[in-house]
Design a protein around this motif. Structure first.
Motif, PDB file in Angstrom:
ATOM      1  N   GLN A 161       7.083   3.455  -3.805  1.00 65.27           N
ATOM      2  CA  GLN A 161       5.994   2.721  -4.452  1.00 65.27           C
ATOM      3  C   GLN A 161       5.087   2.072  -3.404  1.00 65.27           C
ATOM      4  N   ASN A 162       3.794   2.182  -3.683  1.00 69.69           N
ATOM      5  CA  ASN A 162       2.807   1.563  -2.801  1.00 69.69           C
ATOM      6  C   ASN A 162       1.704   0.986  -3.681  1.00 69.69           C
ATOM      7  N   GLU A 163       0.757   0.276  -3.044  1.00 65.23           N
ATOM      8  CA  GLU A 163      -0.321  -0.338  -3.812  1.00 65.23           C
ATOM      9  C   GLU A 163      -1.639  -0.110  -3.092  1.00 65.23           C
ATOM     10  N   ILE A 164      -2.694   0.059  -3.882  1.00 68.15           N
ATOM     11  CA  ILE A 164      -4.032   0.250  -3.330  1.00 68.15           C
ATOM     12  C   ILE A 164      -4.755  -1.107  -3.406  1.00 68.15           C
ATOM     13  N   PHE A 165      -5.224  -1.532  -2.227  1.00 73.18           N
ATOM     14  CA  PHE A 165      -5.881  -2.831  -2.135  1.00 73.18           C
ATOM     15  C   PHE A 165      -7.379  -2.657  -1.858  1.00 73.18           C
ATOM     16  N   TYR A 166      -8.084  -3.663  -2.323  1.00 70.59           N
ATOM     17  CA  TYR A 166      -9.496  -3.761  -1.939  1.00 70.59           C
ATOM     18  C   TYR A 166      -9.570  -4.528  -0.627  1.00 70.59           C
ATOM     19  N   SER A 167      -9.886  -3.927   0.495  1.00 64.29           N
ATOM     20  CA  SER A 167      -9.935  -4.491   1.847  1.00 64.29           C
ATOM     21  C   SER A 167      -8.632  -5.177   2.208  1.00 64.29           C
ATOM     22  N   GLY A 168      -7.538  -4.816   1.548  1.00 57.12           N
ATOM     23  CA  GLY A 168      -6.243  -5.352   1.907  1.00 57.12           C
ATOM     24  C   GLY A 168      -6.008  -6.752   1.438  1.00 57.12           C
ATOM     25  N   LYS A 169      -6.915  -7.339   0.626  1.00 61.66           N
ATOM     26  CA  LYS A 169      -6.762  -8.714   0.163  1.00 61.66           C
ATOM     27  C   LYS A 169      -6.711  -8.746  -1.345  1.00 61.66           C
ATOM     28  N   MET A 195      -0.982   0.102  -8.703  1.00 63.36           N
ATOM     29  CA  MET A 195       0.264   0.535  -8.064  1.00 63.36           C
ATOM     30  C   MET A 195       0.374   2.061  -8.191  1.00 63.36           C
ATOM     31  N   VAL A 196       0.876   2.707  -7.138  1.00 65.92           N
ATOM     32  CA  VAL A 196       1.137   4.166  -7.177  1.00 65.92           C
ATOM     33  C   VAL A 196       2.576   4.397  -6.766  1.00 65.92           C
ATOM     34  N   GLN A 197       3.221   5.369  -7.424  1.00 68.11           N
ATOM     35  CA  GLN A 197       4.633   5.612  -7.107  1.00 68.11           C
ATOM     36  C   GLN A 197       5.014   7.045  -7.410  1.00 68.11           C
ATOM     37  N   CYS A 198       6.030   7.505  -6.675  1.00 67.77           N
ATOM     38  CA  CYS A 198       6.617   8.839  -6.885  1.00 67.77           C
ATOM     39  C   CYS A 198       8.121   8.672  -7.062  1.00 67.77           C
ATOM     40  N   THR A 199       8.652   9.292  -8.089  1.00 64.78           N
ATOM     41  CA  THR A 199      10.076   9.202  -8.385  1.00 64.78           C
ATOM     42  C   THR A 199      10.706  10.577  -8.231  1.00 64.78           C
ATOM     43  N   TYR A 200      11.839  10.625  -7.473  1.00 64.75           N
ATOM     44  CA  TYR A 200      12.547  11.885  -7.236  1.00 64.75           C
ATOM     45  C   TYR A 200      13.982  11.756  -7.739  1.00 64.75           C
ATOM     46  N   PRO A 201      14.555  12.812  -8.264  1.00 67.10           N
ATOM     47  CA  PRO A 201      15.980  12.778  -8.583  1.00 67.10           C
ATOM     48  C   PRO A 201      16.787  12.760  -7.300  1.00 67.10           C
ATOM     49  N   LEU A 202      17.795  11.900  -7.238  1.00 64.92           N
ATOM     50  CA  LEU A 202      18.627  11.839  -6.041  1.00 64.92           C
ATOM     51  C   LEU A 202      19.287  13.171  -5.730  1.00 64.92           C
TER      52      LEU A 202
END
Length: 772
Positions: free
Chosen positions: A661-669, A679-686
Motif C-alpha cells: 500500500q502506498n499513497e499519492i500526495f499533493y507535493s508530499g504534504k 491510497m493505492v494498493q496491490c494484494t497478492y495471494p501468499l
C-alpha cells in the motif's frame, strides 16, 4: 420341288369327354391358345422340378416322355428363369381331337409329387387357330420337325425332272398299302411300310383337309448339311400308294436351321436360317417375336431387332434389352449373367406356282456367361464434408443387404445409426444404383493428421449383395479417401469499449484441437468463473471477454489510455502442445486504472481532483517517498509506475494474502482543505509468491488485485489498517486479475514455507523502517 398327285382321304378320330382342373392354386396355372399350338405353363413352386404331363384321349392315358413328346408333337421344358414348366402341343399332336381343322380339343393330366404324395390334375382347353391354314406349313420346334400340306392341291402344270426319281420305288411296288421312302442327299432309300416308319419314330396323320408328317431330330433317314455356314437338318420323305396303274404320291420335305445362336459382343444375340429349300420367287414376309408372339418385321425393327438377308440367309439380331427376354445373375468368383430369349420366327414364301409355304421356328437362344461387374464412383465433394459413393449397374435380381464400413457391419436400412444414409435408384435399363452418404465426422471414418497439416479421411466399404431368389451372396469392395488442408481454428476478433469479442464457425475436424485460456481449457464452467460471456452451438462459438477479466495483458499505459490484449490458445488434443493462438490487442480508455504485475510493479492512473487543496498548483504529485513523482500528469490526473517494494510502500499481511500500500500526495504534504486522500494498493495471494521481500527481485505466480482508495479527510497518518470510504478495483465484477505484460525471468525462487516465517520477516522489516 415337290411333286404331288391329286387325292383326297378322310380319317375319323374318336371323341372323349373333358373335365375341368381343380386343386391348382390360383395364378399357378396358365393355358393359352396360340396361332399354331396350345401352351400350358405351371409354376415350379407348385409342381417341383419333376412334373409329368400325360396326354388323354378316348384310347387311354399316355405319359409325355422326352421321346414320346418329339414323336407326337409335344415340347416340354423347364424354364427356371421364368419359374415355371411349359408344355407346347401342336394342333396336330397325337391325342388332340380335331374337328375340321378348325376346332381342337386338348386334354392332359398334370402329375405332381409333393412330400411323397402323388397328385394328378386334369387340364383341358378348346382352341381354334386365329389364322387360316397355308397350303404348306412347316414347324421347326425345339425337339421335332412337322410339315402339314393341304390334301387337295391342284396338280401342277408341269413337273421338275428330278421329281420323277421318287417314282422309281413307287412304280416297282407291288402293294397298294401306303408306304414311305426317304431320300438322303443323293441316295434313295428303300421304301418301308407306315407301320414300320411309326416304330422308328415317324408320325403320319390325315385330317379332313391336311396330311401331316412329323419326325424327331437326328433320325437315321435325315441328313445334316451346311448352307452358307448355317447347319441345317433336312428330311425328304415321299409318301405313296400304288393303285393298279395309278400311283398316289405326296412329296414331303422339311428342313430346319439348327443354328444355336451366337453373341456378337455388341449387345445382340444373333440367329440365322437359310431360305432353302423353300426359296421364294415372289418375295418373303418375315414376322418376328419372343415367347410365341409375332410382329411384322417393321414393328420388330422399331423394337431394336436387326433383320438382314445375306446370300439368301436371314439373320436376326435380338438386343439384350429386348422386352420379353430373360436374364439371370450368378456368382462365379465375380458377378456374371446370362440372357435367354425364346425366339419365335416365321417365314412366308411363295414358289413359282404361287403356292404359299409358312415356316415357323421355336428356338431358345442363350448368351454365354457374361461378366457383369458392378462399379463404384466416388462422388464425394470435400466441401460438403461427407463421403458420397455411388454403387451402380446392380442387376434387378440382385439386392444390397449389408455394408461393412471400415470393418463395422451395418444393414442397409441403417436403423442403428443416425448419420449414415443410403438411397436406392432405379434406372430405365432395369438396373439399380445405391448412393451411400457417410459424414467425415462419423465414428466409422478413419482419420489421420499428417505433419503437413493435411487431414486424411478414409472409408473402406464392403458391399454385401445377394442374388434372388437363391439368396446367394457376393461382395464388392472399394475404398475412398478425401484430403483436407487442415489448420487450427481461426478466430475473428472485434474490439469494443467494454472488452474483446472472439468468434469462429465450427468445422468437423475442430475436435483435433482444444481451446484454452492460458493453461486452463475453455469450458462453460471456466467462462462463468471468470465472467466471460460464451455461446457455443452447432454452428459457431462466440466468446465476449470483458475488460479487466482474467487473461488480459496490458501495456502502453498513458493518461490518454492503454492497450489490452487477450490471447486464446489452440492446443493439440492429444499432446496439449500449443499449435496456434489468436491474439487481439485493443485500445481502451478509463479515468482511473491500477495494475499489479506478477513482477511486483504497480501502475496507477489516479484522479486527484479532490486531493488537490484549494489554491494548489495542479500536477504536483508524488508517493510516500517524495522522489517518486508522477511519470505523467495533466492537471488533475497522474500516472505512476513503480516497484511495489519501493517508494515508501507499506505492507499489510493477512491470512492468505499480502497487501502493498502506498499513497499519492499533493507535493508530499497534507492540506487540511483537501477533500480526500488517495491510497493505492496491490494484494497478492501468499501461495503465489516466490519471495515476500527481496532487494533485487519480486515474483508472483499471479498478478495482484489492485485498488485505488479515495478516503475522506482528516486522517492523521498512514496506517496499514485503513478502512476505505471509496475504492476503485481493476476487476469490478470478479476477482480477475489486471496484469502488466512481462516475461518471467529464468531465475528460480523457492516459495515462502509458512505464515509464521512471513510474520517474522514482516517484523524485522518494520523495525528497520522505524530506525530510519
Amino acid at each position: 420341288m415337290a411333286f404331288v398327285f391329286c387325292f383326297a382321304v378322310s380319317l375319323l378320330l374318336s371323341m372323349w369327354s373333358t373335365a375341368k382342373c381343380s386343386g391348382i392354386p390360383e395364378g399357378a396355372l396358365h393355358m393359352e391358345c396360340r396361332d399354331r399350338y396350345f401352351v400350358i405353363a405351371v409354376d415350379l413352386s407348385f409342381t417341383g422340378d419333376e412334373p409329368l404331363f400325360e396326354a388323354v384321349d378316348g384310347t387311354g392315358v399316355y405319359a409325355i416322355t422326352r421321346w414320346y413328346s418329339a414323336q407326337c408333337g409335344y415340347s416340354v421344358r423347364l424354364l427356371p428363369l421364368l419359374g415355371h414348366v411349359e408344355l407346347r402341343a401342336s394342333y396336330f399332336s397325337c391325342h388332340t381331337d380335331n374337328k375340321d381343322d378348325e376346332v381342337f380339343l386338348f386334354n392332359f393330366n398334370l402329375a405332381v409329387t409333393r412330400e411323397g404324395r402323388e397328385d394328378s390334375y386334369a387340364l383341358n382347353k378348346t382352341c381354334s387357330p386365329s389364322l387360316p391354314w397355308s397350303p404348306r406349313e412347316i414347324t421347326c420346334e425345339e425337339n421335332y420337325m412337322e410339315v402339314s400340306v393341304r390334301s387337295e392341291v391342284a396338280c401342277p402344270a408341269r413337273t421338275v425332272k428330278d421329281d420323277w426319281s421318287a417314282l422309281k420305288p413307287a412304280h416297282s411296288s407291288t402293294t397298294s398299302d401306303w408306304q414311305v421312302t426317304f431320300q438322303r442327299n443323293e441316295e434313295q432309300l428303300p421304301p418301308m411300310a407306315l407301320s414300320d416308319a411309326r416304330k422308328k419314330g415317324y408320325a403320319f396323320g390325315l385330317t379332313d383337309g391336311r396330311l401331316v408328317f412329323r419326325t424327331p431330330y437326328g433320325q437315321p433317314e435325315s441328313f445334316s448339311t451346311e448352307v452358307n455356314g448355317v447347319p441345317v437338318e433336312e428330311v425328304h420323305a415321299t409318301l405313296f400308294s400304288r393303285q393298279s396303274w395309278v400311283v398316289l404320291m405326296v412329296d414331303l420335305v422339311t428342313a430346319c436351321s439348327m443354328y444355336e445362336g451366337s453373341y456378337d459382343d455388341s449387345g445382340y444375340m444373333v440367329w440365322r436360317t437359310p431360305e432353302v429349300p423353300y426359296r421364294s420367287l415372289h418375295g418373303t414376309q418375315l414376322n418376328i417375336g419372343l415367347n410365341g408372339e409375332l410382329v411384322a418385321q417393321p414393328v420388330a425393327e422399331d423394337r431394336r431387332f436387326v433383320v438382314g438377308n445375306i446370300n439368301a440367309t436371314v439373320q436376326i439380331s435380338v438386343p439384350l434389352t429386348a422386352e420379353g427376354g430373360y436374364r439371370k445373375s450368378f456368382v462365379l468368383g465375380d458377378l456374371v449373367e446370362i440372357y435367354v430369349f425364346h425366339l419365335y420366327f416365321e417365314q412366308i414364301l411363295a414358289d413359282e406356282h404361287r403356292v404359299e409355304t409358312r415356316v415357323r421356328f421355336q428356338r431358345t437362344l442363350s448368351t454365354p456367361l457374361l461378366p457383369h461387374p458392378v462399379f463404384t464412383v466416388n462422388q464425394t465433394v470435400v466441401d460438403e464434408l461427407s463421403f458420397t459413393v455411388y454403387l451402380g449397374d446392380v442387376p434387378e435380381d440382385v439386392e444390397l443387404v449389408a455394408l461393412h464400413l471400415n470393418g463395422d457391419k451395418f444393414t442397409v436400412d441403417f436403423k442403428n445409426t443416425r448419420s449414415h444414409n443410403i438411397t436406392k435408384v432405379v434406372h430405365p435399363n432395369n438396373t439399380l444404383g445405391y448412393i451411400l452418404m457417410v459424414p467425415f465426422d462419423d465414428p466409422v471414418v478413419l482419420l489421420q493428421f499428417s505433419d503437413d497439416a493435411v487431414l486424411h479421411y478414409e472409408l473402406n466399404i464392403n458391399y454385401t449383395l445377394t442374388i434372388l431368389p437363391e439368396n446367394e451372396p457376393f461382395h464388392h469392395l472399394t475404398s475412398v479417401m478425401a484430403f483436407i488442408d487442415a489448420s487450427p481454428p481461426a478466430f475473428d476478433a472485434v474490439c469494443s469499449t467494454s472488452g474483446i469479442s472472439f468468434s469462429r464457425d465450427h468445422r468437423p475436424y475442430d475436435s483435433l484441437w482444444e481451446i484454452s485460456i492460458g493453461s486452463d481449457l475453455l469450458t462453460p464452467e471456466l467462462a462463468a468463473k471468470h465472467g466471460y460471456i460464451m455461446s457455443n452451438d452447432s454452428q459457431s462459438l462466440q466468446l465476449m471477454v470483458p475488460l479487466f477479466s482474467h487473461g488480459y495483458k496490458y501495456d502502453r499505459v498513458t493518461l490518454k489510455g492503454f492497450y489490452g490484449s487477450f490471447k486464446i490458445l489452440m492446443r493439440d488434443h492429444t499432446t496439449s502442445e500449443v499449435e496456434s493462438s489468436a491474439i487481439k490487442s485493443c485500445p481502451f480508455s478509463t479515468n482511473e486504472l491500477i495494475l499489479c504485475s506478477t513482477l511486483g510493479r504497480m501502475t496507477v492512473v489516479a484522479d486527484m481532483s479532490l486531493a488537490i487543496p484549494s489554491g494548489g498548483l495542479p500536477a504536483r504529485f508524488n508517493l510516500v517517498e517524495k522522489l517518486c513523482g508522477a511519470k505523467e500528469k495533466n492537471g488533475t490526473r497522474a500516472l505512476f509506475s513503480f516497484p511495489i517494494n519501493t517508494c515508501g510502500t507499506a505492507i499489510k499481511l493477512s491470512m492468505g494474502n499480502v497487501t502493498y500500500q502506498n499513497e499519492i500526495f499533493y507535493s508530499g504534504k497534507v492540506h487540511s482543505d483537501a477533500a480526500e486522500r488517495v491510497m493505492v494498493q496491490c494484494t497478492y495471494p501468499l501461495a503465489s509468491l516466490h519471495r515476500l521481500f527481496t532487494t533485487f527481485r519480486f515474483e508472483s505466480d499471479t498478478a495482484g488485485v489492485g485498488s485505488i482508495i479515495h478516503t475522506a479527510r482528516p486522517i492523521s497518518d498512514m496506517s496499514l489498517s485503513i478502512e476505505p470510504t471509496a475504492a476503485l478495483q481493476t476487476t469490478p465484477a470478479s476477482p480477475a486479475v489486471a496484469r502488466m505484460h512481462a516475461d518471467r525471468p529464468s531465475t528460480r525462487y523457492s516459495r515462502v514455507p509458512s505464515f509464521h516465517q512471513l510474520a517474522s520477516v514482516l517484523k524485522r522489516k518494520s523495525t528497520r523502517i522505524q530506525a530510519k
